[in-house]
Design a protein around this motif. Structure first.
Motif, mmCIF file in Angstrom:
data_model
loop_
_atom_site.group_PDB
_atom_site.id
_atom_site.type_symbol
_atom_site.label_atom_id
_atom_site.label_comp_id
_atom_site.label_asym_id
_atom_site.label_seq_id
_atom_site.Cartn_x
_atom_site.Cartn_y
_atom_site.Cartn_z
ATOM 1 N N MET A 20 1.178 -1.475 0.170
ATOM 2 C CA MET A 20 -0.415 -0.072 -0.340
ATOM 3 C C MET A 20 0.674 1.344 0.022
ATOM 4 O O MET A 20 0.256 2.529 -0.502
ATOM 5 C CB MET A 20 -0.790 -0.070 1.208
ATOM 6 N N LYS B 64 0.442 4.387 -3.261
ATOM 7 C CA LYS B 64 0.882 5.837 -3.194
ATOM 8 C C LYS B 64 1.744 6.204 -3.570
ATOM 9 O O LYS B 64 1.609 6.779 -4.250
ATOM 10 C CB LYS B 64 1.014 6.196 -1.239
ATOM 11 N N ASP C 50 -10.506 5.232 -5.529
ATOM 12 C CA ASP C 50 -9.179 6.657 -5.974
ATOM 13 C C ASP C 50 -9.769 6.889 -7.761
ATOM 14 O O ASP C 50 -9.316 7.650 -8.078
ATOM 15 C CB ASP C 50 -7.624 6.019 -6.130
ATOM 16 N N SER D 164 -6.412 -5.888 -1.527
ATOM 17 C CA SER D 164 -6.902 -4.398 -1.289
ATOM 18 C C SER D 164 -6.253 -3.464 -2.000
ATOM 19 O O SER D 164 -6.994 -2.426 -1.930
ATOM 20 C CB SER D 164 -5.672 -4.367 -0.363
ATOM 21 N N GLN E 227 -8.694 -0.208 -3.401
ATOM 22 C CA GLN E 227 -8.205 0.801 -3.403
ATOM 23 C C GLN E 227 -8.240 1.768 -4.583
ATOM 24 O O GLN E 227 -8.259 3.335 -4.818
ATOM 25 C CB GLN E 227 -6.204 1.120 -2.455
#
Length: 321
Positions: free
Chosen positions: A195, A199, A227, A219, A223
């Motif tokens: 993760m 980012k 987004d 996961s 995300q």
């Protein structure tokens, strides 16, 4: 189906003398599976469990699985207990088991050991390998076509994964202007680190993510959906997580190799060695396409997959001829 717990094993010599006659037939008796984590949590492990259940149904035999088996001693203990339960075909559900099985196979010549994506083998140890370069290539083609920022990324488990090189080649073949950002977790299950990498890549402008790992792929897709960017599913068809977000998935039909190995073993045809499988063997495929993928792009990818199955050559290889 029986789930076993690890116990302190009996001495090797007692087990060998106690169950040696059990395996005289040479055919499939009972079947066991070892996994490093859980048999139920992540895509890769779920497929192993599904394969084990298919063997149970097809052969009407007892099957066993043991979780959290990671060290040599844990593997020894698990194999000891499985053999006491009449198991003569044991699957290790990762490449890690190759080196363990290579050693243990000397103690149990009547048992056949099968594991995945490794290079170790003996007379009674078989490695079943996925040639995953091509699946990465086609995923990369799709990513290169669908990116709007000309930045796409890979969050790989390990640098050696062939699908990552394939993804890079597919992106650059389809879209030479696109930049591919590569990062490696160095762990199939490192959710937190994956993760963090996500980012970073978002900060670099990536709008298509390929999470090529086990525990963290779902996961990352979740995300990406939040987004408003795209992702490529990994190992299983992960379109159910976010239908529009998942452009497609690179699917490995691990469960089919379980039943194939069991059938070959039961027929006396399973040999020690390393065998590789690809699209042509129908154990690798692409998953469902997102409704966001235009029909002409979908058709192009499907036609290229068919051409690869027919010729064994990827689009860049055919172009070079």
């Amino acid at each position: 189906m029986k789930k076993l717990s690890i116990i302190i094993p009996a001495a090797f010599i007692l087990m060998l003398s106690g169950c040696g006659n059990y395996f005289d037939s040479g055919n499939l008796q009972n079947v066991g599976m070892l996994v490093e984590t859980s048999a139920h949590d992540e895509p890769w492990d779920k497929k192993g469990y599904k394969g084990l259940m298919a063997i149970e149904k097809q052969f009407n035999t007892d099957v066993y699985y043991k979780e959290e088996v990671k060290t040599m001693q844990e593997v020894r203990d698990a194999v000891d207990e499985l053999v006491e339960d009449g198991v003569n075909l044991i699957f290790g559900h990762s490449a890690k088991y190759g080196k363990f099985f290579e050693e243990i196979s000397k103690v149990y010549p009547e048992v056949h050991f099968v594991y995945y994506n490794g290079g170790q083998f003996t007379e009674n140890v078989t490695s079943l390998n996925f040639n995953s370069h091509a699946m990465g290539f086609f995923a990369g083609m799709l990513a290169g076509e669908m990116t709007e920022t000309n930045h796409v990324s890979v969050i790989g488990a390990f640098e050696w994964q062939p699908e990552i090189e394939g993804y890079f080649e597919g992106v650059t073949f389809q879209n030479p202007e696109a930049e591919v950002h590569l990062n490696y977790v160095n762990d199939w299950n490192g959710k937190e680190k994956a993760m963090e990498m996500y980012k970073t890549m978002r900060g670099q402008g990536a709008d298509v993510i390929y999470p090529a790992g086990n525990a963290y792929s779902a996961s990352i897709i979740e995300q990406a959906s939040a987004d408003g960017i795209y992702a490529i599913g990994y190992v299983a068809d992960q379109s159910h997580i976010a239908e529009k977000t998942v452009l497609t998935s690179t699917v490995q039909h691990v469960e089919d190799l379980y039943t194939m190995a069991a059938e070959n073993f039961n027929d006396g045809d399973l040999r020690g060695g390393v065998t590789t499988f690809d699209f042509q063997d129908d154990v690798i495929s692409l998953g469902e396409f997102s409704p966001e993928v235009p029909k002409d792009v979908r058709s192009q990818i499907q036609e290229e997959v068919k051409a690869y199955k027919d010729t064994g050559l990827l689009p860049n290889e055919r172009k070079a001829e």
